[in-house]
Design a protein around this motif. Structure first.
Motif, PDB file in Angstrom:
ATOM      1  N   GLU A 295       0.846  -1.194   0.000  1.00  9.77           N
ATOM      2  CA  GLU A 295       0.000   0.000   0.000  1.00  9.77           C
ATOM      3  C   GLU A 295       0.882   1.245   0.000  1.00  9.77           C
ATOM      4  O   GLU A 295       1.972   1.225   0.565  1.00  9.77           O
ATOM      5  CB  GLU A 295      -0.908   0.009   1.239  1.00  9.77           C
TER       6      GLU A 295
ATOM      7  N   TYR B 201     -12.127   4.211  -2.407  1.00  6.66           N
ATOM      8  CA  TYR B 201     -11.828   2.780  -2.364  1.00  6.66           C
ATOM      9  C   TYR B 201     -12.327   2.068  -3.626  1.00  6.66           C
ATOM     10  O   TYR B 201     -13.511   2.131  -3.950  1.00  6.66           O
ATOM     11  CB  TYR B 201     -12.498   2.204  -1.110  1.00  6.66           C
TER      12      TYR B 201
ATOM     13  N   GLU C 274      -6.949   2.504  -2.715  1.00  3.71           N
ATOM     14  CA  GLU C 274      -7.181   2.032  -1.336  1.00  3.71           C
ATOM     15  C   GLU C 274      -8.198   2.933  -0.621  1.00  3.71           C
ATOM     16  O   GLU C 274      -8.757   3.833  -1.236  1.00  3.71           O
ATOM     17  CB  GLU C 274      -5.847   1.954  -0.582  1.00  3.71           C
ATOM     18  N   VAL C 275      -8.355   2.701   0.692  1.00  4.87           N
ATOM     19  CA  VAL C 275      -9.429   3.378   1.436  1.00  4.87           C
ATOM     20  C   VAL C 275      -9.295   4.896   1.501  1.00  4.87           C
ATOM     21  O   VAL C 275     -10.266   5.629   1.324  1.00  4.87           O
ATOM     22  CB  VAL C 275      -9.471   2.857   2.893  1.00  4.87           C
TER      23      VAL C 275
ATOM     24  N   GLN D 283      -4.668   7.116  -1.777  1.00  2.24           N
ATOM     25  CA  GLN D 283      -3.960   5.905  -1.334  1.00  2.24           C
ATOM     26  C   GLN D 283      -4.236   4.780  -2.341  1.00  2.24           C
ATOM     27  O   GLN D 283      -5.363   4.649  -2.841  1.00  2.24           O
ATOM     28  CB  GLN D 283      -4.452   5.488   0.051  1.00  2.24           C
TER      29      GLN D 283
ATOM     30  N   ASN E  93      -6.636   6.367   6.803  1.00  5.37           N
ATOM     31  CA  ASN E  93      -6.008   5.057   6.757  1.00  5.37           C
ATOM     32  C   ASN E  93      -4.485   5.127   6.581  1.00  5.37           C
ATOM     33  O   ASN E  93      -3.985   5.940   5.823  1.00  5.37           O
ATOM     34  CB  ASN E  93      -6.634   4.315   5.566  1.00  5.37           C
ATOM     35  N   GLY E  94      -3.785   4.254   7.287  1.00  3.89           N
ATOM     36  CA  GLY E  94      -2.343   4.143   7.087  1.00  3.89           C
ATOM     37  C   GLY E  94      -2.050   3.088   6.031  1.00  3.89           C
ATOM     38  O   GLY E  94      -2.963   2.536   5.423  1.00  3.89           O
ATOM     39  N   SER E  95      -0.776   2.815   5.824  1.00  2.00           N
ATOM     40  CA  SER E  95      -0.414   1.843   4.788  1.00  2.00           C
ATOM     41  C   SER E  95       0.319   0.647   5.374  1.00  2.00           C
ATOM     42  O   SER E  95       1.220   0.796   6.194  1.00  2.00           O
ATOM     43  CB  SER E  95       0.470   2.489   3.731  1.00  2.00           C
ATOM     44  N   GLY E  96      -0.078  -0.520   4.890  1.00  2.00           N
ATOM     45  CA  GLY E  96       0.559  -1.748   5.345  1.00  2.00           C
ATOM     46  C   GLY E  96       1.211  -2.478   4.190  1.00  2.00           C
ATOM     47  O   GLY E  96       1.133  -2.063   3.029  1.00  2.00           O
TER      48      GLY E  96
ATOM     49  N   HIS F 296       0.886  -6.257   3.453  1.00  6.04           N
ATOM     50  CA  HIS F 296       0.315  -7.518   3.934  1.00  6.04           C
ATOM     51  C   HIS F 296       1.083  -8.688   3.345  1.00  6.04           C
ATOM     52  O   HIS F 296       1.178  -8.829   2.135  1.00  6.04           O
ATOM     53  CB  HIS F 296      -1.167  -7.583   3.589  1.00  6.04           C
TER      54      HIS F 296
ATOM     55  N   ARG G 199       0.588   3.817  12.878  1.00  4.94           N
ATOM     56  CA  ARG G 199      -0.444   3.153  12.083  1.00  4.94           C
ATOM     57  C   ARG G 199      -1.243   2.128  12.871  1.00  4.94           C
ATOM     58  O   ARG G 199      -2.478   2.082  12.778  1.00  4.94           O
ATOM     59  CB  ARG G 199       0.229   2.457  10.894  1.00  4.94           C
TER      60      ARG G 199
ATOM     61  N   GLU H 251      -8.545   1.919  10.763  1.00  8.35           N
ATOM     62  CA  GLU H 251      -8.589   0.726   9.918  1.00  8.35           C
ATOM     63  C   GLU H 251      -7.237   0.082   9.674  1.00  8.35           C
ATOM     64  O   GLU H 251      -6.937  -0.346   8.573  1.00  8.35           O
ATOM     65  CB  GLU H 251      -9.221   1.035   8.566  1.00  8.35           C
ATOM     66  N   ALA H 252      -6.409   0.032  10.656  1.00  4.24           N
ATOM     67  CA  ALA H 252      -5.182  -0.770  10.546  1.00  4.24           C
ATOM     68  C   ALA H 252      -5.173  -1.723  11.728  1.00  4.24           C
ATOM     69  O   ALA H 252      -5.722  -1.401  12.789  1.00  4.24           O
ATOM     70  CB  ALA H 252      -3.959   0.119  10.564  1.00  4.24           C
ATOM     71  N   PRO H 253      -4.576  -2.896  11.562  1.00  6.42           N
ATOM     72  CA  PRO H 253      -4.608  -3.862  12.667  1.00  6.42           C
ATOM     73  C   PRO H 253      -3.990  -3.300  13.947  1.00  6.42           C
ATOM     74  O   PRO H 253      -3.115  -2.442  13.872  1.00  6.42           O
ATOM     75  CB  PRO H 253      -3.770  -5.025  12.134  1.00  6.42           C
TER      76      PRO H 253
ATOM     77  N   ARG I 254     -10.433  -7.728   8.050  1.00  5.13           N
ATOM     78  CA  ARG I 254      -9.368  -6.749   7.815  1.00  5.13           C
ATOM     79  C   ARG I 254      -8.780  -6.209   9.105  1.00  5.13           C
ATOM     80  O   ARG I 254      -7.780  -5.524   9.099  1.00  5.13           O
ATOM     81  CB  ARG I 254      -9.920  -5.570   7.008  1.00  5.13           C
TER      82      ARG I 254
HETATM   83  N1  LIG Z   1      -8.450  -2.101   3.089  1.00  7.31           N
HETATM   84  C1  LIG Z   1      -7.477  -2.522   3.785  1.00  7.31           C
HETATM   85  O1  LIG Z   1      -7.083  -3.671   3.638  1.00  7.31           O
HETATM   86  C2  LIG Z   1      -6.843  -1.549   4.712  1.00  7.31           C
HETATM   87  C3  LIG Z   1      -5.573  -2.023   5.388  1.00  7.31           C
HETATM   88  C4  LIG Z   1      -4.788  -0.896   5.983  1.00  7.31           C
HETATM   89  N2  LIG Z   1      -4.399   0.068   5.003  1.00  7.31           N
HETATM   90  C5  LIG Z   1      -3.565  -1.325   6.746  1.00  7.31           C
HETATM   91  O2  LIG Z   1      -2.915  -0.481   7.226  1.00  7.31           O
HETATM   92  O3  LIG Z   1      -3.208  -2.453   6.861  1.00  7.31           O
END
Ligand SMILES: NC(=O)CC[C@H](N)C(=O)O
Length: 729
Positions: free
Chosen positions: A221, A258, A290-291, A295, A341-344, A346, A402, A407-409, A463
């Motif tokens: 992201e 999104y 993204e969200v 993003q 929203n932050g960025s991950g 995954h 983050r 919306e981040a874990p 999520r």
């Molecule tokens: N839509 C999503 O999967 C958001 C995830 C979120 N951006 C994160 O920081 O992980």
């Protein structure tokens, strides 16, 4: 008037999407064209050497000198035919970025004649002085030798920058005393450890399994902002994130960005970086909005974990370079903007055998399901036992912002498995008291025969979970967008390897007591399901209830990096890593030190930038605007209009003073806190002081600056505003 901001905005208004000249070739035809991959090797190397190299890679044994010479010669011919003039060992020091030091193929031979040279010795090992990379005290500068050593499992590739082409050879980076100074060396060791442990467990189910590889697909992201706007924000330039900025009226609340249509300039940028990535063998497949506004995300298909990590590092470089051409800037920071929203990054992780079985996918036959359950449950158990290590593996100053926000874990480690598998595990637990006899059809008795072969379409998604099962893989979602995934993957591989070994020991012990193999396996798995139940969580990981619940369950919630990193150097962790030969004590402590230093320096830089912006940009702007208001009030009074009308303005004048005073006091206190912290000898204590006494001033300073942003005339405000950064492209 805030000149820089308005000049930047004017520039943005004039921008047009670049026309990207895309190749006529199909992606599948140009895929890997700039990679010295198997096909290129086979085509350019004498067959005998090619076979020897393949065998060495397969067995993980050292490559013979004559083979290295043959590879080097073929590599040189291939690279020069593609226009490369230089080569470099390409490595991943503990700075987080990649490193390269170019050497020309050009040389003078013994009689002074110019030639193009590249020998096996130069391929296999180099000694780039490289004394300035972080080493956590492993090397003193006076004995700064560090070596880069060729990693034949990751193929060489050609990078083109500013028209110059360079052959890049992936390497690991080690001190002359043998300690790892990079991300890759421990990752490779952890992959080997996991492979061994997994092959051993596979033997219960299929004697034909000789190899198990770890697969990884990394979703990336990122945010995109216009280059001119970026340059007009000193905080973005210096720290990668905005330290100030009032939330715009519209953020992500409508969720209209999104998966929306991709803006043209961004689309052109994507096309170009995807093409270049494709030629470099990075199998990108997915792109979408993204969200948060501005993003985006891209994702490749999964590949061998070692390669996936290299490719992700390379991808970040390519994106950065290509963005420049489009007058854009990629923000890989985990939290460039507060309140959205932050960025991950995954990490989709699984294991697969050389017989073609994904060990994290249920099969069609009951026996395959038991094998699946063995790997699935053992992984859950590993996360349960070593959750703190996983948390440490993703800890950084930027990820702290983050985790657990918008919306981040959260920072609490838990595993999501979805309702179907949850009931399978519950069933195992429920039947735990059911004795299993030799003659039993245990598959039927435990309901393992019924796991649907295709969970992919049936598993629900969550999520909010940091570690979620998604049908045929686990997705470690808590990893930060700017991170080198080696850290988290090294820990994950190691803890699962450890747990698999433990699992095998327990099963073997039961078999020795005379239990049937399947019964023994099920009994150990049942015990794992019960003892690791606390780590399973299916609910909303963002909620406050989960924080309370997690606390009741005894799960750690460590929101800040210096404390999260403690887990790395605890005695049990040290034993674990040394037992598997991943890190020695020295390496572990060095890494701990480097991570703490990195944390502390990042907060220090942010604090300095914040102080500078607040005192030299914001306060003067606020004072100048206040002076305008004072003049206005004077004028009103001169006209005899000094009652209600001027009172409103007087209130604003007072409010501005109040905020200026808060900012000034807080900045002074923050500077003092830095001075005190800098005197602390112990790295951990110093990092904690930065966290607890310096960083704590960020919020009050920001609050007042952001309030001033709402009061001061728009045309006077010097910093590009959130609505401009997030919605202009
Ligand atoms: N839509 C999503 O999967 C958001 C995830 C979120 N951006 C994160 O920081 O992980």
């Amino acid at each position: 008037m805030a000149i820089l901001r308005f000049k930047a905005l004017e520039l943005v208004d004039q921008r047009k999407p670049l026309t990207v000249v895309t190749s006529d070739e199909r992606r599948s035809d140009s895929f890997g064209k700039n990679v010295f991959n198997l096909d290129a090797m086979r085509a350019t190397m004498p067959g005998e050497y090619f076979k020897k190299l393949q065998a060495a890679i397969k067995q993980g044994s050292p490559v013979e000198r004559s083979v290295a010479d043959a590879v080097a010669s073929a590599m040189k011919t291939w690279a020069m035919a593609k226009g490369a003039t230089h080569y470099t060992h390409w490595f991943q020091p503990l700075t987080g970025s990649t490193a390269e030091k170019h050497d020309s193929f050009f040389d003078l031979n013994s009689d002074g004649r110019p030639v193009e040279n590249f020998k096996g010795s130069a391929l296999v090992q180099q000694e780039p002085d490289a004394s300035s990379f972080p080493n956590g005290g492993i090397r003193n500068t006076f004995e700064a030798r560090g070596y880069t050593a060729w990693d034949p499992t990751s193929p060489a590739f050609i990078i083109e920058t500013a028209g110059a082409k360079t052959l890049c050879i992936p390497t690991i980076f080690v001190a002359y005393t043998g300690e790892a100074l990079d991300y890759k060396a421990p990752l490779l060791k952890s992959l080997a450890a996991l492979e061994q442990a997994a092959v051993d467990v596979c033997q219960y189910f299929d004697k034909d399994v000789n190899r198990v590889s770890t697969t990884l697909g990394i979703e990336q992201e990122y945010f995109i902002v216009d280059k001119a706007l970026f340059d007009a924000r000193p905080d973005l330039v210096m720290t990668g994130r905005t330290l100030f900025g009032h939330a715009p009226a519209k953020g992500q609340q409508l969720e209209d960005h999104y998966f929306g249509s991709i803006p043209s300039r961004v689309h052109a940028f994507m096309l170009e970086f995807e093409e270049e990535s494709n030629r470099l063998g990075i199998p990108l497949r997915t792109r979408h909005n993204e969200v948060a506004p501005n993003q985006y995300e891209c994702a490749p298909t999964f590949e061998d974990a070692n390669l996936a990590v290299d490719h992700n590092q390379l991808l970040m470089d390519i994106m950065d370079r290509v963005a420049e051409k489009h007058s854009l800037k990629v923000l890989l920071h985990e939290k460039p903007f507060a309140g959205v929203n932050g960025s991950g990054k995954h990490n989709n992780w699984a294991m697969s055998t050389d017989t073609g079985v994904n060990l994290l996918a249920p099969g069609r036959r009951p026996k395959e399901n038991l094998q699946f359950l063995a790997f699935f449950i053992t992984t859950i158990k590993a996360v349960h036992t070593y959750g703190d290590l996983l948390r440490a593996s993703i800890a950084s100053a930027s990820n702290d912002h983050r985790l657990g926000a918008n919306e981040a874990p959260p920072a609490i480690m838990s595993v999501f498995v979805g309702s179907q598998l949850n009931s399978v595990l519950d069933e195992l637990e429920r039947t735990a008291k059911l004795p299993l006899d030799k003659g039993d059809n245990i598959y039927l008795k435990l309901g393992i025969d019924k796991i649907p072969a295709i969970l992919l379409d049936n598993t629900d998604r969550n999520r909010t979970s940091p570690f979620a099962f998604t049908g045929n893989k686990f997705e470690f979602r808590a990893v930060g967008s700017s991170a080198n995934c080696s850290s988290s993957m090294t820990v994950l591989n190691t803890i699962v390897a450890e747990q698999l070994i433990e699992f095998k020991k327990s099963v073997d012990a039961l078999i020795e007591q005379g239990k049937k193999k399947e019964v023994a396996i099920v009994e150990v798995l049942r015990e794992y399901v019960i003892s690791s139940k606390n780590i399973r969580f299916e609910g909303n990981g963002y909620s406050d209830e989960w924080k309370d619940e997690a606390e009741k369950r005894g799960l750690s919630n460590i929101p800040t990096t210096p404390q999260a990193l403690d887990a790395l150097v605890r005695e049990d962790a040290a034993e674990l890593f040394t037992r598997h030969n991943i890190f020695s004590h020295v390496e572990l402590h060095a890494r701990h030190d480097i991570l703490l230093e990195d944390y502390m320096k990042k907060i220090q830089i942010e604090s300095r930038v914040m102080g500078d912006l607040a005192v030299n940009h914001i306060i003067p702007t606020a004072v100048a605007y206040q002076t305008k208001l004072i003049t206005n009030v004077r004028g009103l009074r001169e006209l005899g209009l000094d009652d209600e009308l001027s009172q409103v303005t007087v209130d604003t004048i007072k409010a501005i003073s109040r905020h200026i005073s808060i900012i000034k006091t807080q900045v002074d206190e923050m500077v003092n806190a830095r001075k005190v912290a800098n005197k602390i000898e112990d790295t951990r204590e110093r990092a904690i002081a930065y966290c607890d006494t310096v960083k704590t001033h960020f919020d009050p300073i920001r609050r007042s600056v952001d309030k001033l942003e709402l009061m001061v005339a728009d045309e006077d405000w010097p910093l590009v505003k959130y609505r401009e950064l997030l919605f202009r492209h």
